[in-house]
Design an enzyme around this catalytic site. Sequence first.
Site, PDB file in Angstrom:
ATOM      1  N   ARG A   1       6.754  -7.576  -8.177  1.00 55.43           N
ATOM      2  CA  ARG A   1       7.426  -8.289  -6.897  1.00 55.43           C
ATOM      3  C   ARG A   1       7.499  -7.269  -6.016  1.00 55.43           C
ATOM      4  O   ARG A   1       7.849  -6.343  -5.761  1.00 55.43           O
ATOM      5  CB  ARG A   1       8.562  -9.159  -7.286  1.00 55.43           C
ATOM      6  CG  ARG A   1       8.037 -10.002  -8.402  1.00 55.43           C
ATOM      7  CD  ARG A   1       9.224 -10.124  -9.103  1.00 55.43           C
ATOM      8  NE  ARG A   1       9.478 -11.249 -10.241  1.00 55.43           N
ATOM      9  CZ  ARG A   1       8.745 -12.318 -10.590  1.00 55.43           C
ATOM     10  NH1 ARG A   1       8.766 -12.993  -9.548  1.00 55.43           N
ATOM     11  NH2 ARG A   1       9.145 -12.528 -11.724  1.00 55.43           N
ATOM     12  N   ASP A   2       6.916  -8.411  -4.629  1.00 57.45           N
ATOM     13  CA  ASP A   2       7.238  -7.888  -2.757  1.00 57.45           C
ATOM     14  C   ASP A   2       8.717  -8.114  -2.129  1.00 57.45           C
ATOM     15  O   ASP A   2       9.245  -8.480  -3.043  1.00 57.45           O
ATOM     16  CB  ASP A   2       6.516  -8.473  -2.076  1.00 57.45           C
ATOM     17  CG  ASP A   2       6.603  -8.688  -0.477  1.00 57.45           C
ATOM     18  OD1 ASP A   2       5.271  -7.931  -0.597  1.00 57.45           O
ATOM     19  OD2 ASP A   2       7.395  -8.158   0.220  1.00 57.45           O
ATOM     20  N   ILE A   3       9.491  -6.685  -1.976  1.00 53.44           N
ATOM     21  CA  ILE A   3      10.352  -6.557  -1.728  1.00 53.44           C
ATOM     22  C   ILE A   3      10.917  -7.707  -0.867  1.00 53.44           C
ATOM     23  O   ILE A   3      12.469  -7.987  -0.551  1.00 53.44           O
ATOM     24  CB  ILE A   3      10.852  -5.430  -0.996  1.00 53.44           C
ATOM     25  CG1 ILE A   3      10.213  -4.821   0.104  1.00 53.44           C
ATOM     26  CG2 ILE A   3      11.316  -4.452  -2.581  1.00 53.44           C
ATOM     27  CD1 ILE A   3      10.458  -3.762   0.612  1.00 53.44           C
TER      28      ILE A   3
ATOM     29  N   HIS B   1      -1.625  -9.989  -1.447  1.00 54.93           N
ATOM     30  CA  HIS B   1      -0.183 -10.821  -1.442  1.00 54.93           C
ATOM     31  C   HIS B   1      -0.230 -11.590  -2.331  1.00 54.93           C
ATOM     32  O   HIS B   1      -1.986 -12.630  -2.085  1.00 54.93           O
ATOM     33  CB  HIS B   1       0.284 -11.231  -0.654  1.00 54.93           C
ATOM     34  CG  HIS B   1       0.472 -10.326   0.604  1.00 54.93           C
ATOM     35  ND1 HIS B   1       1.378 -10.324   0.753  1.00 54.93           N
ATOM     36  CD2 HIS B   1      -0.165  -9.397   0.906  1.00 54.93           C
ATOM     37  CE1 HIS B   1       2.000  -9.118   1.684  1.00 54.93           C
ATOM     38  NE2 HIS B   1       0.324  -8.262   1.857  1.00 54.93           N
TER      39      HIS B   1
ATOM     40  N   HIS C   1      -3.616  -4.497  -0.597  1.00 59.33           N
ATOM     41  CA  HIS C   1      -2.849  -5.085  -1.544  1.00 59.33           C
ATOM     42  C   HIS C   1      -3.373  -6.345  -1.410  1.00 59.33           C
ATOM     43  O   HIS C   1      -3.300  -6.932  -0.282  1.00 59.33           O
ATOM     44  CB  HIS C   1      -1.392  -4.542  -1.732  1.00 59.33           C
ATOM     45  CG  HIS C   1      -0.825  -4.867  -0.110  1.00 59.33           C
ATOM     46  ND1 HIS C   1      -1.208  -3.874   0.937  1.00 59.33           N
ATOM     47  CD2 HIS C   1      -0.198  -5.912   0.536  1.00 59.33           C
ATOM     48  CE1 HIS C   1      -0.589  -3.555   2.036  1.00 59.33           C
ATOM     49  NE2 HIS C   1      -0.291  -4.741   1.858  1.00 59.33           N
TER      50      HIS C   1
ATOM     51  N   ASN D   1      -4.025  -7.984   3.999  1.00 55.41           N
ATOM     52  CA  ASN D   1      -4.178  -8.153   5.480  1.00 55.41           C
ATOM     53  C   ASN D   1      -4.890  -6.538   5.797  1.00 55.41           C
ATOM     54  O   ASN D   1      -4.686  -5.934   5.134  1.00 55.41           O
ATOM     55  CB  ASN D   1      -2.798  -7.791   5.950  1.00 55.41           C
ATOM     56  CG  ASN D   1      -2.355  -8.918   5.269  1.00 55.41           C
ATOM     57  OD1 ASN D   1      -2.336 -10.319   6.151  1.00 55.41           O
ATOM     58  ND2 ASN D   1      -0.748  -9.520   5.556  1.00 55.41           N
TER      59      ASN D   1
ATOM     60  N   VAL E   1       0.831  -1.079   4.632  1.00 55.91           N
ATOM     61  CA  VAL E   1       0.641  -0.429   4.310  1.00 55.91           C
ATOM     62  C   VAL E   1      -1.137  -0.030   3.478  1.00 55.91           C
ATOM     63  O   VAL E   1      -1.155  -0.969   3.328  1.00 55.91           O
ATOM     64  CB  VAL E   1       1.692  -1.118   2.828  1.00 55.91           C
ATOM     65  CG1 VAL E   1       1.705   0.135   1.665  1.00 55.91           C
ATOM     66  CG2 VAL E   1       3.251  -1.282   2.939  1.00 55.91           C
TER      67      VAL E   1
HETATM   68  P1  AMP Z   1       1.353  -5.751   4.395  1.00 51.66           P
HETATM   69  O1  AMP Z   1       2.284  -6.072   5.743  1.00 51.66           O
HETATM   70  O2  AMP Z   1       0.615  -7.309   4.250  1.00 51.66           O
HETATM   71  O3  AMP Z   1       0.609  -4.245   4.509  1.00 51.66           O
HETATM   72  O4  AMP Z   1       1.736  -6.354   3.482  1.00 51.66           O
HETATM   73  C1  AMP Z   1       3.358  -4.780   3.334  1.00 51.66           C
HETATM   74  C2  AMP Z   1       3.877  -5.417   1.789  1.00 51.66           C
HETATM   75  O5  AMP Z   1       4.699  -4.357   1.012  1.00 51.66           O
HETATM   76  C3  AMP Z   1       5.300  -6.269   2.380  1.00 51.66           C
HETATM   77  O6  AMP Z   1       4.857  -7.418   1.738  1.00 51.66           O
HETATM   78  C4  AMP Z   1       5.808  -5.761   1.893  1.00 51.66           C
HETATM   79  O7  AMP Z   1       7.815  -6.596   1.689  1.00 51.66           O
HETATM   80  C5  AMP Z   1       6.738  -5.135   0.678  1.00 51.66           C
HETATM   81  N1  AMP Z   1       6.278  -3.177   0.088  1.00 51.66           N
HETATM   82  C6  AMP Z   1       6.514  -2.211   1.417  1.00 51.66           C
HETATM   83  N2  AMP Z   1       7.682  -1.438   0.176  1.00 51.66           N
HETATM   84  C7  AMP Z   1       7.254  -2.681  -0.919  1.00 51.66           C
HETATM   85  C8  AMP Z   1       8.132  -2.348  -2.346  1.00 51.66           C
HETATM   86  N3  AMP Z   1       9.063  -0.646  -2.440  1.00 51.66           N
HETATM   87  N4  AMP Z   1       8.042  -2.683  -2.999  1.00 51.66           N
HETATM   88  C9  AMP Z   1       7.894  -3.655  -3.342  1.00 51.66           C
HETATM   89  N5  AMP Z   1       7.097  -4.645  -1.972  1.00 51.66           N
HETATM   90  C10 AMP Z   1       7.273  -3.793  -0.967  1.00 51.66           C
END
Ligand code: AMP
Length: 121
Positions: free
Chosen positions: A30-32, A103, A101, A88, A97
Amino acid sequence: MSAETIFTKIINREIPADIVYEDDQALAFRDINPQAPFHVLIIPKTAIATINDINDSNAAEVGHLYVVAAKLAKEHGFADDGYRVVMNCNNHGGQTVYHIHLHMLAGKAMGWPPYQDTLKV
Ligand code: AMP
């Protein structure tokens, strides 16, 4: 080649995450900062930095992320109503990140187009 990110630490259980799915190739958690009632990130266990690093040798692993999305959609009851998957890339794509990934957002109807500003081309 890819630098280690926070997602590698999640794969290695060095930091916690709310994991909803795992197999030999992929992990979903799950996204935080959820943007929908159900918002998970589906990642390959191999660290691929961006979409620009996808090639014939890792294409199957990337395709597998969609297989996981379809499984989760059925399992969590979103397959019929629908959902969105987004990946993205780099700065203009909103990537923060650098371990690819998918979403997966579900549980509400989403608007389109996704941007808020008026498109100027
Ligand atoms: P992006 O902006 O597409 O690179 O998405 C990165 C996503 O990672 C964002 O939606 C963040 O909320 C999510 N995120 C970052 N750190 C964590 C974590 N430790 N656990 C879960 N989601 C995370």
